[in-house]
Design a protein around this motif. Structure first.
Motif, PDB file in Angstrom:
ATOM      1  N   ILE A 135      -6.595  12.686  -5.265  1.00 59.72           N
ATOM      2  CA  ILE A 135      -8.039  12.624  -5.005  1.00 59.72           C
ATOM      3  C   ILE A 135      -8.501  13.848  -4.229  1.00 59.72           C
ATOM      4  O   ILE A 135      -9.530  14.453  -4.529  1.00 59.72           O
ATOM      5  N   ASP A 136      -7.709  14.252  -3.236  1.00 57.97           N
ATOM      6  CA  ASP A 136      -8.050  15.428  -2.437  1.00 57.97           C
ATOM      7  C   ASP A 136      -8.066  16.689  -3.290  1.00 57.97           C
ATOM      8  O   ASP A 136      -8.783  17.640  -2.992  1.00 57.97           O
ATOM      9  N   GLY A 137      -7.288  16.670  -4.355  1.00 58.96           N
ATOM     10  CA  GLY A 137      -7.247  17.815  -5.250  1.00 58.96           C
ATOM     11  C   GLY A 137      -8.299  17.793  -6.334  1.00 58.96           C
ATOM     12  O   GLY A 137      -8.293  18.644  -7.217  1.00 58.96           O
ATOM     13  N   GLY A 138      -9.198  16.820  -6.290  1.00 53.57           N
ATOM     14  CA  GLY A 138     -10.283  16.749  -7.255  1.00 53.57           C
ATOM     15  C   GLY A 138     -10.202  15.596  -8.229  1.00 53.57           C
ATOM     16  O   GLY A 138     -11.041  15.463  -9.125  1.00 53.57           O
ATOM     17  N   GLY A 139      -9.197  14.723  -8.058  1.00 57.65           N
ATOM     18  CA  GLY A 139      -9.064  13.563  -8.933  1.00 57.65           C
ATOM     19  C   GLY A 139     -10.119  12.512  -8.642  1.00 57.65           C
ATOM     20  O   GLY A 139     -10.804  12.568  -7.620  1.00 57.65           O
ATOM     21  N   PRO A 140     -10.273  11.538  -9.521  1.00 59.94           N
ATOM     22  CA  PRO A 140     -11.298  10.502  -9.338  1.00 59.94           C
ATOM     23  C   PRO A 140     -10.998   9.583  -8.157  1.00 59.94           C
ATOM     24  O   PRO A 140      -9.840   9.228  -7.918  1.00 59.94           O
ATOM     25  N   GLU A 141     -12.051   9.196  -7.435  1.00 61.34           N
ATOM     26  CA  GLU A 141     -11.886   8.299  -6.288  1.00 61.34           C
ATOM     27  C   GLU A 141     -11.355   6.932  -6.704  1.00 61.34           C
ATOM     28  O   GLU A 141     -10.772   6.206  -5.897  1.00 61.34           O
ATOM     29  N   ALA A 142     -11.520   6.578  -7.980  1.00 61.17           N
ATOM     30  CA  ALA A 142     -11.038   5.289  -8.468  1.00 61.17           C
ATOM     31  C   ALA A 142      -9.525   5.144  -8.319  1.00 61.17           C
ATOM     32  O   ALA A 142      -9.006   4.021  -8.291  1.00 61.17           O
ATOM     33  N   LEU A 143      -8.822   6.279  -8.186  1.00 59.87           N
ATOM     34  CA  LEU A 143      -7.372   6.214  -7.998  1.00 59.87           C
ATOM     35  C   LEU A 143      -6.996   5.492  -6.701  1.00 59.87           C
ATOM     36  O   LEU A 143      -5.871   5.003  -6.579  1.00 59.87           O
ATOM     37  N   SER A 144      -7.914   5.420  -5.753  1.00 58.36           N
ATOM     38  CA  SER A 144      -7.620   4.748  -4.488  1.00 58.36           C
ATOM     39  C   SER A 144      -7.403   3.255  -4.668  1.00 58.36           C
ATOM     40  O   SER A 144      -6.905   2.584  -3.762  1.00 58.36           O
ATOM     41  N   ALA A 145      -7.769   2.728  -5.834  1.00 55.80           N
ATOM     42  CA  ALA A 145      -7.520   1.308  -6.115  1.00 55.80           C
ATOM     43  C   ALA A 145      -6.054   1.055  -6.439  1.00 55.80           C
ATOM     44  O   ALA A 145      -5.579  -0.082  -6.317  1.00 55.80           O
ATOM     45  N   VAL A 146      -5.324   2.097  -6.838  1.00 57.51           N
ATOM     46  CA  VAL A 146      -3.942   1.917  -7.288  1.00 57.51           C
ATOM     47  C   VAL A 146      -3.040   1.333  -6.195  1.00 57.51           C
ATOM     48  O   VAL A 146      -2.338   0.338  -6.430  1.00 57.51           O
ATOM     49  N   PRO A 147      -3.005   1.898  -4.967  1.00 58.90           N
ATOM     50  CA  PRO A 147      -2.150   1.302  -3.932  1.00 58.90           C
ATOM     51  C   PRO A 147      -2.529  -0.144  -3.613  1.00 58.90           C
ATOM     52  O   PRO A 147      -1.641  -0.969  -3.355  1.00 58.90           O
ATOM     53  N   ALA A 148      -3.820  -0.455  -3.638  1.00 60.11           N
ATOM     54  CA  ALA A 148      -4.255  -1.826  -3.353  1.00 60.11           C
ATOM     55  C   ALA A 148      -3.755  -2.784  -4.423  1.00 60.11           C
ATOM     56  O   ALA A 148      -3.275  -3.892  -4.119  1.00 60.11           O
ATOM     57  N   VAL A 149      -3.856  -2.384  -5.674  1.00 56.76           N
ATOM     58  CA  VAL A 149      -3.411  -3.234  -6.773  1.00 56.76           C
ATOM     59  C   VAL A 149      -1.889  -3.379  -6.764  1.00 56.76           C
ATOM     60  O   VAL A 149      -1.355  -4.482  -6.943  1.00 56.76           O
ATOM     61  N   VAL A 150      -1.181  -2.275  -6.534  1.00 55.86           N
ATOM     62  CA  VAL A 150       0.277  -2.329  -6.489  1.00 55.86           C
ATOM     63  C   VAL A 150       0.737  -3.221  -5.332  1.00 55.86           C
ATOM     64  O   VAL A 150       1.641  -4.046  -5.488  1.00 55.86           O
ATOM     65  N   GLY A 151       0.100  -3.060  -4.179  1.00 58.09           N
ATOM     66  CA  GLY A 151       0.444  -3.909  -3.045  1.00 58.09           C
ATOM     67  C   GLY A 151       0.203  -5.380  -3.339  1.00 58.09           C
ATOM     68  O   GLY A 151       1.002  -6.237  -2.966  1.00 58.09           O
ATOM     69  N   GLY A 152      -0.910  -5.673  -4.013  1.00 57.58           N
ATOM     70  CA  GLY A 152      -1.204  -7.053  -4.371  1.00 57.58           C
ATOM     71  C   GLY A 152      -0.203  -7.628  -5.352  1.00 57.58           C
ATOM     72  O   GLY A 152      -0.004  -8.843  -5.412  1.00 57.58           O
ATOM     73  N   ALA A 153       0.443  -6.748  -6.131  1.00 56.11           N
ATOM     74  CA  ALA A 153       1.397  -7.205  -7.145  1.00 56.11           C
ATOM     75  C   ALA A 153       2.805  -7.393  -6.596  1.00 56.11           C
ATOM     76  O   ALA A 153       3.517  -8.301  -7.017  1.00 56.11           O
ATOM     77  N   ILE A 154       3.219  -6.530  -5.649  1.00 56.87           N
ATOM     78  CA  ILE A 154       4.622  -6.567  -5.216  1.00 56.87           C
ATOM     79  C   ILE A 154       4.825  -7.193  -3.845  1.00 56.87           C
ATOM     80  O   ILE A 154       5.961  -7.483  -3.467  1.00 56.87           O
ATOM     81  N   LEU A 155       3.751  -7.410  -3.110  1.00 55.49           N
ATOM     82  CA  LEU A 155       3.865  -8.011  -1.779  1.00 55.49           C
ATOM     83  C   LEU A 155       3.201  -9.386  -1.754  1.00 55.49           C
ATOM     84  O   LEU A 155       2.289  -9.650  -2.542  1.00 55.49           O
ATOM     85  N   PRO A 156       3.627 -10.266  -0.857  1.00 59.13           N
ATOM     86  CA  PRO A 156       2.952 -11.554  -0.716  1.00 59.13           C
ATOM     87  C   PRO A 156       1.473 -11.357  -0.392  1.00 59.13           C
ATOM     88  O   PRO A 156       1.076 -10.351   0.207  1.00 59.13           O
ATOM     89  N   LEU A 157       0.661 -12.309  -0.797  1.00 58.59           N
ATOM     90  CA  LEU A 157      -0.789 -12.150  -0.715  1.00 58.59           C
ATOM     91  C   LEU A 157      -1.302 -11.941   0.710  1.00 58.59           C
ATOM     92  O   LEU A 157      -2.348 -11.325   0.911  1.00 58.59           O
ATOM     93  N   GLY A 158      -0.559 -12.431   1.696  1.00 59.96           N
ATOM     94  CA  GLY A 158      -0.998 -12.227   3.073  1.00 59.96           C
ATOM     95  C   GLY A 158      -1.119 -10.770   3.457  1.00 59.96           C
ATOM     96  O   GLY A 158      -1.869 -10.412   4.354  1.00 59.96           O
TER      97      GLY A 158
END
Length: 207
Positions: A135-158
């Motif tokens: 993102i800092d290099g000019g990529g889309p801000e939508a990429l910031s959703a990736v860590p949130a989604v990955v965390g929601g998938a591999i970690l307990p919901l808490g």
């Protein structure tokens, strides 16, 4: 000072949003809500970036560590940024705690062990570092959703906000996550954010 206040406000809002999202009708909706908020805050933070300095740390303290490793942010600014985010998240946690009786029951989720927390949070931190640099290099801000989604998938919901270390501390303040789990998650994400940035700096040729 204004940016520190803004960072604290973002962490408070994300913590409160995460606490309320844990009362959603479905876990998918909860993760989607947090990912959407992450994108919104990242978009606003990126508006302040310049060629010499990244400002994604406004949205996420882990995103302040990553640019520092690659020279896009002075190391001396990290401590105030981390402190501001933490204070904001704790304030958001107390607000969620005060609303606890009015928000209803949380979604059913298991409390993670420390090993699972450390490994999962480290993976989220690594992915977060790569998306931050993109993102800092000019990529889309939508990429910031990736860590949130990955965390929601591999970690307990808490640990729905594991990608944002301060927000995890806020969730512990709200009594939604054990303190030892929250501290391990926050520490693992911050360390992995630095390691991920360093790895990218070695693997990607400098122009």
């Amino acid at each position: 000072m204004r940016k520190l206040i803004l960072g604290a406000l973002f962490s408070a809002l994300l913590t409160l949003t995460a606490a309320m999202a844990l009362r959603a009708a479905d876990a998918t909706i909860a993760v989607a809500a947090i990912a959407a908020v992450a994108v919104l805050f990242t978009w606003y933070a990126q508006l302040h970036s310049t060629e010499d300095r990244g400002t994604l740390g406004l949205a996420n303290p882990a995103s302040a560590v990553t640019p520092a490793v690659v020279g896009r942010r002075p190391w001396a600014t990290l401590l105030p940024v981390l402190a501001a985010h933490t204070l904001g998240a704790v304030a958001g946690g107390f607000a969620a705690l005060a609303l606890n009786d009015k928000l209803g029951d949380t979604l059913v989720f298991t409390q993670p062990g420390l090993v699972v927390t450390a490994v999962g949070a480290a993976l989220v931190g690594l992915i977060g570092a790569w998306t931050t640099l993109s993102i800092d290099g000019g990529g889309p801000e939508a990429l910031s959703a990736v860590p949130a989604v990955v965390g929601g998938a591999i970690l307990p919901l808490g640990l729905i906000a594991a990608f944002q270390p301060a927000a995890v501390i806020g969730l512990a303040t709200a009594d939604l996550v054990p303190w030892d789990v929250a501290l391990v998650a926050a520490g693992a994400v911050l360390v992995a954010s630095a390691v991920g940035a360093y790895a990218v700096s070695l693997l990607v040729p400098q122009e």
